[in-house]
Design an enzyme around this catalytic site. Sequence first.
Site, PDB file in Angstrom:
ATOM      1  CB  THR A 255     -15.996 -15.156  29.170  1.00  0.00           C
ATOM      2  OG1 THR A 255     -17.027 -14.352  28.592  1.00  0.00           O
ATOM      3  CG2 THR A 255     -15.972 -14.974  30.680  1.00  0.00           C
ATOM      4  CG  ASN A 256     -15.697 -10.286  27.076  1.00  0.00           C
ATOM      5  OD1 ASN A 256     -16.823  -9.893  27.349  1.00  0.00           O
ATOM      6  ND2 ASN A 256     -15.394 -10.825  25.886  1.00  0.00           N
ATOM      7  CG  ASP A 257     -15.302  -8.089  33.275  1.00  0.00           C
ATOM      8  OD1 ASP A 257     -15.525  -9.194  33.792  1.00  0.00           O
ATOM      9  OD2 ASP A 257     -14.313  -7.386  33.570  1.00  0.00           O
TER      10      ASP A 257
END
Length: 401
Positions: free
Chosen positions: A211-213
């Site tokens: 995923t990402n932030d």
Amino acid sequence: MLTGKHIALYVSGGIAAYKAATLVREFIRQKAQVRVVETAGAQAFVTPLTFQVLSKHEVYTDRFAQLAPDQVAHIELADWTDVAVVAPATADLMAKLATGIADDFASTALLATTAPKFIAPAMNVHMWENPATQRNLAVLKQDGMRIIDPDTGFLAEGYQGKGRFPAPVKIVAEVEADLIAADTTLPLHGQQVLVTAGGTRERLDPVRYLTNDSSGKMGYALALAARNLGAQVTLISTVSQLPVPAGITVIHVDSAAAMRNALLKRFATAAMVIMAAAVADFRPAAPATNKIKKTATTYTLELTKNPDILAELGQRKQHQFLIGFAAETQHLLAYAQRKLAQKQVDMIVANDVSSPHAGFNRDTNEVTVLQPNQAPQPLKVAHKTKIAQQILQLAIAAQTD
């Protein structure tokens, strides 16, 4: 939306009546004018003096008492009212409203009121589930009254069930959202707007994902801004921890594929699509069906490309106004300008996510808006709610040029 509105609050006799005092404060906090009506039962729980002090108005309690000799009190209140809110609404008062009985000030004034009416029931779960209550509820809905469903939780009787008085802030939000949706003067009134939010999750195995932030805050701010401009908003979100504003439909997804499917089902009827989500470019080529065990010192992960949702929507769009985001850490405007052309979108919001005031997991943002054949327009550091408002204003202006 509530500034200056005349709100008549009808408080009926249940233990939740004490929470109506907070509701008065919440409406006044939104700069509304509030007058309170108390039934005889409500007065057993909260004195009229309490509501008089909070509302700065006399409290209506007696059908035959006339506060001014040249006015019929219940008709004067009904004519004064912009919004009527019955909170808490007991089963007894709901039954009166459903059958047209007018035997006290509250039921008489409500019968004379032509303004929008909101009903916030609060009662024991068995009373709520009783067929008679549900029949009355159906009649009230058929008559055009807005029902704010009670919450489920710990009841006064000492056990769990549906029937708790909704939080005052929720009631205020529901009223405001309904008034916004009914305002035909708003620039996006009745238009279908799709907004995506959050970072997609691409499964590696049943317990891990890539995923990402992205926190989803920008997407939620854009959804709220669109709702406040009158749009019918569907928010396609990968996050569940953020509160969903009243009046917005939320669809929870996880992966890029799930987000794509949700968008394509609704794209044809959308007037505007705002792709604020941080969609993963790649996903594991072969997700494991069981947890991957630590059996070696190194692990090679094969990735495959996700579908380019923004580009696909750009190819499909006909009447839709399509807004994309470019989250970058270098060469911001160059990359964003290239994306604007390649994806065939109407607007790109360029976002330097390496900035200490912008990007992921922050309440503020700083962006540059790009449109075809126009100079880049920077939006200075501000709370994401304000940035969202500015983006929507630019989008509306672009469609009216």
